[in-house]
Scaffold this motif. Structure first.
Motif, PDB file in Angstrom:
ATOM      1  N   GLN A  22       0.835  -1.200   0.000  1.00 52.50           N
ATOM      2  CA  GLN A  22       0.000   0.000   0.000  1.00 52.50           C
ATOM      3  C   GLN A  22       0.873   1.255   0.000  1.00 52.50           C
ATOM      4  OE1 GLN A  22      -2.688  -0.265   3.320  1.00 52.50           O
ATOM      5  NE2 GLN A  22      -3.898  -1.877   2.381  1.00 52.50           N
ATOM      6  N   VAL A  26       0.966   4.228  -2.847  1.00 54.94           N
ATOM      7  CA  VAL A  26       0.813   5.656  -2.536  1.00 54.94           C
ATOM      8  C   VAL A  26       2.028   6.435  -3.045  1.00 54.94           C
ATOM      9  CG1 VAL A  26       0.658   7.344  -0.672  1.00 54.94           C
ATOM     10  CG2 VAL A  26      -0.730   5.283  -0.582  1.00 54.94           C
ATOM     11  N   ILE A  53       6.127   9.117   4.122  1.00 53.77           N
ATOM     12  CA  ILE A  53       4.711   8.746   4.062  1.00 53.77           C
ATOM     13  C   ILE A  53       4.248   8.394   5.460  1.00 53.77           C
ATOM     14  CG2 ILE A  53       3.011   7.175   3.071  1.00 53.77           C
ATOM     15  CD1 ILE A  53       4.932   6.760   0.739  1.00 53.77           C
ATOM     16  N   GLU A  55       0.782   7.365   7.787  1.00 55.50           N
ATOM     17  CA  GLU A  55      -0.589   6.855   7.771  1.00 55.50           C
ATOM     18  C   GLU A  55      -1.325   7.450   8.961  1.00 55.50           C
ATOM     19  OE1 GLU A  55      -2.679   2.569   8.428  1.00 55.50           O
ATOM     20  OE2 GLU A  55      -0.830   2.609   7.277  1.00 55.50           O
ATOM     21  N   TYR A  66      -3.400   9.109   4.025  1.00 56.51           N
ATOM     22  CA  TYR A  66      -1.951   9.013   3.883  1.00 56.51           C
ATOM     23  C   TYR A  66      -1.411  10.405   3.567  1.00 56.51           C
ATOM     24  CZ  TYR A  66      -2.415   3.964   3.715  1.00 56.51           C
ATOM     25  OH  TYR A  66      -2.683   2.657   4.031  1.00 56.51           O
ATOM     26  N   TYR A  90      -3.784  11.841   0.717  1.00 63.03           N
ATOM     27  CA  TYR A  90      -4.613  10.882  -0.008  1.00 63.03           C
ATOM     28  C   TYR A  90      -5.582  10.214   0.961  1.00 63.03           C
ATOM     29  CZ  TYR A  90      -1.361  11.228  -3.898  1.00 63.03           C
ATOM     30  OH  TYR A  90      -0.594  11.697  -4.929  1.00 63.03           O
ATOM     31  N   LYS A  92      -7.980   6.972   1.499  1.00 68.35           N
ATOM     32  CA  LYS A  92      -8.150   5.612   0.986  1.00 68.35           C
ATOM     33  C   LYS A  92      -9.638   5.380   0.773  1.00 68.35           C
ATOM     34  CE  LYS A  92      -7.035   0.842   2.049  1.00 68.35           C
ATOM     35  NZ  LYS A  92      -6.455  -0.062   3.042  1.00 68.35           N
ATOM     36  N   TYR A 103      -7.234   5.207  -4.057  1.00 71.96           N
ATOM     37  CA  TYR A 103      -6.858   6.421  -3.322  1.00 71.96           C
ATOM     38  C   TYR A 103      -7.348   7.657  -4.060  1.00 71.96           C
ATOM     39  CZ  TYR A 103      -3.763   3.136  -1.054  1.00 71.96           C
ATOM     40  OH  TYR A 103      -3.280   2.060  -0.380  1.00 71.96           O
TER      41      TYR A 103
END
Length: 109
Positions: A22, A26, A53, A55, A66, A90, A92, A103
């Motif tokens: 994932q 991304v 990145i 989460e 994200y 982003y 999800k 996304y």
């Protein structure tokens, strides 16, 4: 008892590999969006270590956001290096998160 332990370990290994995939999805999506929004030439190469990145789980819902931060270095006419930081968020929207269609870009700074 051994079956439960094996099942639990299998679940942990599977979820870790899925999470890594994932993050890669991304990252690839962020690279493509940066090229589009900043009007960079096609084939621009990004260094993966420049991407951060994060989460962020939503408090009220079950969704996940994200946040991707990247610093892009450039050089002015005098040869001075400038670093400009961009932030992309982003949401999800798909279940598995292994496809770019899972996304949605919600913010670009």
């Amino acid at each position: 008892m051994k079956k439960i332990t094996i099942l639990l370990l299998s679940f942990i290994v599977f979820s870790c590999s899925s999470e890594k995939e994932q993050m890669e999805t991304v990252r690839a999506l962020a690279k493509q969006d940066l090229i589009t929004f900043l009007q960079l030439p096609e084939g621009t190469i990004f260094n993966d270590k420049d991407f951060a990145i994060t989460e962020v789980p939503e408090i009220e819902g079950i969704g996940i956001t994200y946040v991707v931060k990247i610093g892009i270095s450039s050089q002015d006419r005098d040869g001075n290096t400038n670093v400009k930081t961009h932030k992309l968020e982003y949401a999800k929207i798909g279940e598995k998160g292994l496809s770019p269609d899972d996304y949605e870009l919600t913010s670009f700074d």
